[in-house]
Design a protein around this motif. Structure first.
Motif, short mmCIF file in Angstrom:
data_model
loop_
_atom_site.label_atom_id
_atom_site.label_comp_id
_atom_site.label_asym_id
_atom_site.label_seq_id
_atom_site.Cartn_x
_atom_site.Cartn_y
_atom_site.Cartn_z
N ASP A 12 -38.00 9.71 36.02
CA ASP A 12 -38.21 9.24 34.66
C ASP A 12 -39.42 8.31 34.57
O ASP A 12 -39.51 7.34 35.32
CB ASP A 12 -36.96 8.48 34.19
CG ASP A 12 -35.69 9.28 34.34
OD1 ASP A 12 -35.63 10.17 35.21
OD2 ASP A 12 -34.72 9.02 33.59
N ASP A 49 -37.36 12.18 30.22
CA ASP A 49 -37.46 10.78 29.82
C ASP A 49 -38.90 10.26 29.96
O ASP A 49 -39.21 9.45 30.82
CB ASP A 49 -36.46 9.89 30.57
CG ASP A 49 -35.08 9.89 29.90
OD1 ASP A 49 -34.90 10.67 28.94
OD2 ASP A 49 -34.21 9.12 30.34
N ASN A 79 -32.61 12.66 27.99
CA ASN A 79 -31.85 12.21 26.82
C ASN A 79 -32.69 11.36 25.86
O ASN A 79 -32.49 11.41 24.65
CB ASN A 79 -30.58 11.46 27.23
CG ASN A 79 -30.85 10.23 28.06
OD1 ASN A 79 -31.61 10.29 29.02
ND2 ASN A 79 -30.22 9.12 27.72
N HIS A 80 -33.66 10.60 26.39
CA HIS A 80 -34.50 9.83 25.46
C HIS A 80 -35.38 10.77 24.63
O HIS A 80 -35.71 10.45 23.49
CB HIS A 80 -35.36 8.82 26.23
CG HIS A 80 -34.57 7.64 26.71
ND1 HIS A 80 -34.60 6.40 26.09
CD2 HIS A 80 -33.68 7.51 27.72
CE1 HIS A 80 -33.79 5.57 26.72
NE2 HIS A 80 -33.23 6.21 27.71
N HIS A 170 -31.96 16.85 33.92
CA HIS A 170 -32.18 15.41 33.73
C HIS A 170 -31.09 14.54 34.35
O HIS A 170 -31.38 13.58 35.05
CB HIS A 170 -32.34 15.05 32.25
CG HIS A 170 -32.62 13.59 32.07
ND1 HIS A 170 -33.76 13.00 32.56
CD2 HIS A 170 -31.89 12.59 31.51
CE1 HIS A 170 -33.72 11.70 32.31
NE2 HIS A 170 -32.61 11.43 31.68
N HIS A 341 -32.52 10.01 35.50
CA HIS A 341 -31.61 9.38 34.54
C HIS A 341 -30.93 8.09 34.96
O HIS A 341 -30.72 7.21 34.14
CB HIS A 341 -30.53 10.39 34.13
CG HIS A 341 -29.61 9.88 33.05
ND1 HIS A 341 -30.07 9.60 31.78
CD2 HIS A 341 -28.27 9.59 33.05
CE1 HIS A 341 -29.04 9.17 31.05
NE2 HIS A 341 -27.95 9.16 31.79
MN LIG Z 1 -32.14 9.35 30.93
#
Ligand SMILES: [Mn+2]
Length: 398
Positions: A12, A49, A79-80, A170, A341
């Motif tokens: 990330d 991310d 997820n971001h 991720h 993550h």
């Molecule tokens: Mn993440």
């Protein structure tokens, strides 16, 4: 192994441009006459991310995009990145409008704590917590146009990669979730992830595949549908499937035990080692958290073992929880799986959170945090992963 060379799996980045540039240098990627390449024909897989936390988000997104355009890299969604899509989608009419989301959110940030409530309701509400998490990204773009292009680009990122020699995602490789996403995508005439015989082929597929568009993403991110689905068939909800693979798997903590999340909020769940069986393990053994939280669990719960009755399927499931399972979720004889993550870093222990099992590795060691490091794994076809193949860059924060 890929005939052309190995694969560097990079964790990330979170807007930390200086660290990314340093990492590319260390790994041997060079930009000559306007083209990125690697002397040994190696490739990059980014596990997602790209935004939030660091200030130089626009430059990170542009650099990752250029590496992909030059067929050097494949970038997965985190997820971001998917949160940004929800942040840019209106709740009421489900319209995707990143430019307006950027204008409203930057106006609220400029107004400070006394800002009026957001004039529009968004799929990911522009409330204090979400706004705070996304503020560096919003400020990282000089205008609505740049933010708009970035979020549209995120919609086209694949959610997972499967090659004969490795898998990458991720947060968590959960086969039922991946199957649910595949089945949903096939019914829409799009693809959610990429399966290929080589990284070169995967990169070509990414350039030509039909990715989910803004109508599809509304279904992937729809919290209302997700809640409804929980009432009858949680594993069939595509929104839950997405949540599991980009946010990982969590387990309820007993009693009043609470852990702080990345934003400092107290939570009654812990992130778990989704690739292992929970049976017979203690909470601290099964946690996939930073070293301090693992120690906290050990201090609070001692050697108390996870109780199947507390985590059975009969209990109403929460969106990111899975029932207790007695078998390893990721077989020991499978190809290696890489994910990011978890921001697993411990200044006192260089090995912490890297090789989690012989075929399971986390490549996020807090690249988005000043105290953490950007991490990568240099893979050259091995089935058994080695600590010596990690590269970390802990230059000063951007
Ligand atoms: Mn993440």
């Amino acid at each position: 192994m890929d005939a052309a060379g190995g694969i560097d799996i990079i964790g990330d980045i979170h807007g930390m441009h200086t660290r990314l540039v340093a990492m590319l240098e260390v790994l041997g990627y060079r930009r000559r006459a306007g083209r990125w390449s690697h002397a040994e024909g190696r490739h990059i897989v980014f596990v997602g991310d790209y935004v939030d936390r660091g200030a130089r988000v626009a430059e990170v997104v542009e650099l990752v995009r250029e590496l992909c355009d030059h067929r050097v890299a494949l970038a997965l969604a985190g997820n971001h990145d998917t949160n940004a899509i929800a942040f840019a989608t209106r709740a009421q009419d489900r319209a995707f409008d990143p430019a307006e989301a950027w204008r409203q959110a930057t106006a609220r940030l400029a107004a400070g704590p006394d800002a009026a409530p957001a004039p529009t309701a968004w799929l990911r509400p522009h409330d204090g917590k979400n706004l705070k998490q996304h503020q560096d990204t919003l400020r990282g773009f000089a205008d609505a146009h740049g933010y708009d292009a970035c979020v549209r680009h995120f919609m086209a990122l694949p959610l997972y990669l499967e090659l004969p020699g490795l898998r990458a995602v991720h947060a968590a490789w959960i086969p039922p979730a991946i199957h649910a996403l595949d089945a949903w995508a096939a019914a829409k005439g799009v693809t959610a992830g990429i399966r290929a015989e080589s990284i070169d082929e995967a990169i070509e597929i990414q350039r030509s595949r039909m990715a989910p568009d803004e109508r599809h993403w509304v279904e992937l991110l729809d919290l209302g549908a997700r809640q409804q689905a929980l009432d009858f068939a949680p594993d069939e909800s595509v929104a839950i499937a997405l949540e599991r693979i980009v946010k990982g798997v969590e387990m309820r903590l007993p009693g009043e035990v609470r852990l702080a999340d990345g934003g400092g909020h107290a939570r009654g769940e812990m992130r778990i080692r989704w690739f292992d069986a929970a049976a017979g393990r203690t909470y601290h053994e099964h946690a996939l958290t930073k070293a301090a939280d693992t120690e906290k669990l050990r201090a609070l719960l001692g050697d108390r073992r996870i109780d199947a009755r507390e985590h059975s399927a009969e209990l109403p499931p929460l969106p990111t929880l899975v029932p207790y399972h007695p078998h390893d979720a990721y077989p020991a004889d499978e190809r290696p799986v890489f994910f990011g993550h978890y921001a697993l870093f411990d200044a006192a222990d260089r090995a912490f959170g890297k090789i989690l099992r012989a075929n399971v590795a986390c490549v996020d060691h807090g690249g988005g945090f000043a105290a953490g490091a950007l991490s990568a794994y240099r893979w050259s076809g091995e089935r058994e992963l080695r600590l010596a193949n990690f590269v970390t860059v802990d230059a000063k924060a951007d």
